[in-house]
Design an enzyme around this catalytic site. Structure first.
Site, PDB file in Angstrom:
ATOM      1  N   GLU A  37      49.753 -18.803  71.497  1.00  0.00           N
ATOM      2  CA  GLU A  37      49.155 -19.473  72.664  1.00  0.00           C
ATOM      3  C   GLU A  37      49.842 -20.792  73.004  1.00  0.00           C
ATOM      4  OE1 GLU A  37      47.446 -21.738  69.301  1.00  0.00           O
ATOM      5  OE2 GLU A  37      47.866 -19.611  69.632  1.00  0.00           O
ATOM      6  N   CYS A  47      46.047 -16.312  64.008  1.00  0.00           N
ATOM      7  CA  CYS A  47      45.930 -17.191  62.851  1.00  0.00           C
ATOM      8  C   CYS A  47      44.655 -16.893  62.048  1.00  0.00           C
ATOM      9  CB  CYS A  47      46.045 -18.656  63.260  1.00  0.00           C
ATOM     10  SG  CYS A  47      46.438 -19.753  61.867  1.00  0.00           S
ATOM     11  N   HIS A  57      50.929 -19.004  66.168  1.00  0.00           N
ATOM     12  CA  HIS A  57      50.144 -19.437  67.332  1.00  0.00           C
ATOM     13  C   HIS A  57      50.907 -19.129  68.626  1.00  0.00           C
ATOM     14  CE1 HIS A  57      46.740 -21.609  65.484  1.00  0.00           C
ATOM     15  NE2 HIS A  57      47.571 -21.707  64.462  1.00  0.00           N
TER      16      HIS A  57
END
Length: 251
Positions: free
Chosen positions: A225, A115, A223
């Site tokens: 994660e 990001c 994202h």
């Protein structure tokens, strides 16, 4: 040599946030957990203190560098953009990240940006950003709806198409998949010396790799994660980064 004889040590760039009355150097929990769980590395928080430290000395002690997302925007002075009143900046992070990106690549160590990290990498290598994608055609809405729950904000929002035969397709094992979308800025001019790895349906570059890098050097706009252990393509990304860090550790 790694700081540890065990798992690789990965530097993670910190944001500077004021939690009244003092400034703190912070990193989101979800990034650290993904690095530990999926990449199987030891995350080391790097405070944004470029004026006090030698970044190159840090890199010598680390096996890789991770650039997480953040709520602030890369300051437009770094790509000759126009300052927009009311924008949240973190100039201390900018100073650390931009220097760290170039130095990590020069050192031939793994680098992974997410990001804001993608935006930093693009700027550090000579690219530019759209500061407000939602005001520029033909891009769709890429910002999160902050009236929703966090889980709803991080739900899949749009499709990306991996470049056929590219590194991202090889790592994730898929040609296309749906990703979340929680960003205001995005790539305008892609930096020279990088290759697009994924494109959204509206034409926005959503991932790129660094040409000629001797280790893993990739950035993604979404994202990965978020709940990484439940999403195999995203888990594959962190695993590939971790494997590259272990390879560096052996050198």
């Amino acid at each position: 040599m790694s700081l540890s004889s065990g798992k690789p040590w990965v530097g993670v760039v910190a944001d500077v946030k004021v939690i009244p009355p003092h400034p703190f150097h912070t990193v989101g929990d979800k990034y650290l957990r993904a690095l530990v769980q999926a990449a199987d590395v030891v995350p080391v928080l790097l405070p944004a203190l470029s004026d006090l430290v030698d970044v190159r000395a840090w890199i010598k002690r680390l096996d890789g560098v991770f650039l997480p997302g953040g709520y602030s925007m890369v300051h437009p002075e770094h790509y000759d953009g126009e300052h927009i009143e009311g924008t949240l900046y973190d100039e201390a992070r900018d100073q650390l990240s931009l220097d760290l990106i170039r130095s990590t690549l020069d050192a031939g160590k793994p680098l992974f940006g997410v990001c804001r990290g993608l935006q930093e990498m693009n700027v550090a290598l000579g690219g530019s950003l759209h500061q407000h994608l939602h005001k520029v055609g033909p891009y769709q809405e890429h910002r999160e709806d902050k009236t929703l729950t966090v889980a709803e904000q991080y739900a899949d929002a749009h499709r990306i198409n991996c470049v056929s035969g590219g590194q991202l397709e090889r790592i994730t094992g898929v040609q296309e998949y749906r990703v979340n979308s929680l960003h205001t800025q995005g790539i305008d001019r892609l930096a020279p010396g990088v290759t697009a790895e994924a494109i959204a349906d509206d034409g926005l570059v959503e991932a790129f790799s660094v040409d000629g890098a001797t280790a893993f050097a990739m950035a993604v706009q979404w994202h990965p994660e978020w709940r990484v252990m439940e999403n195999q393509p995203n888990k594959n990304l962190f695993e590939a980064f971790g494997a590259a860090c272990r390879q560096t550790q052996l050198l």
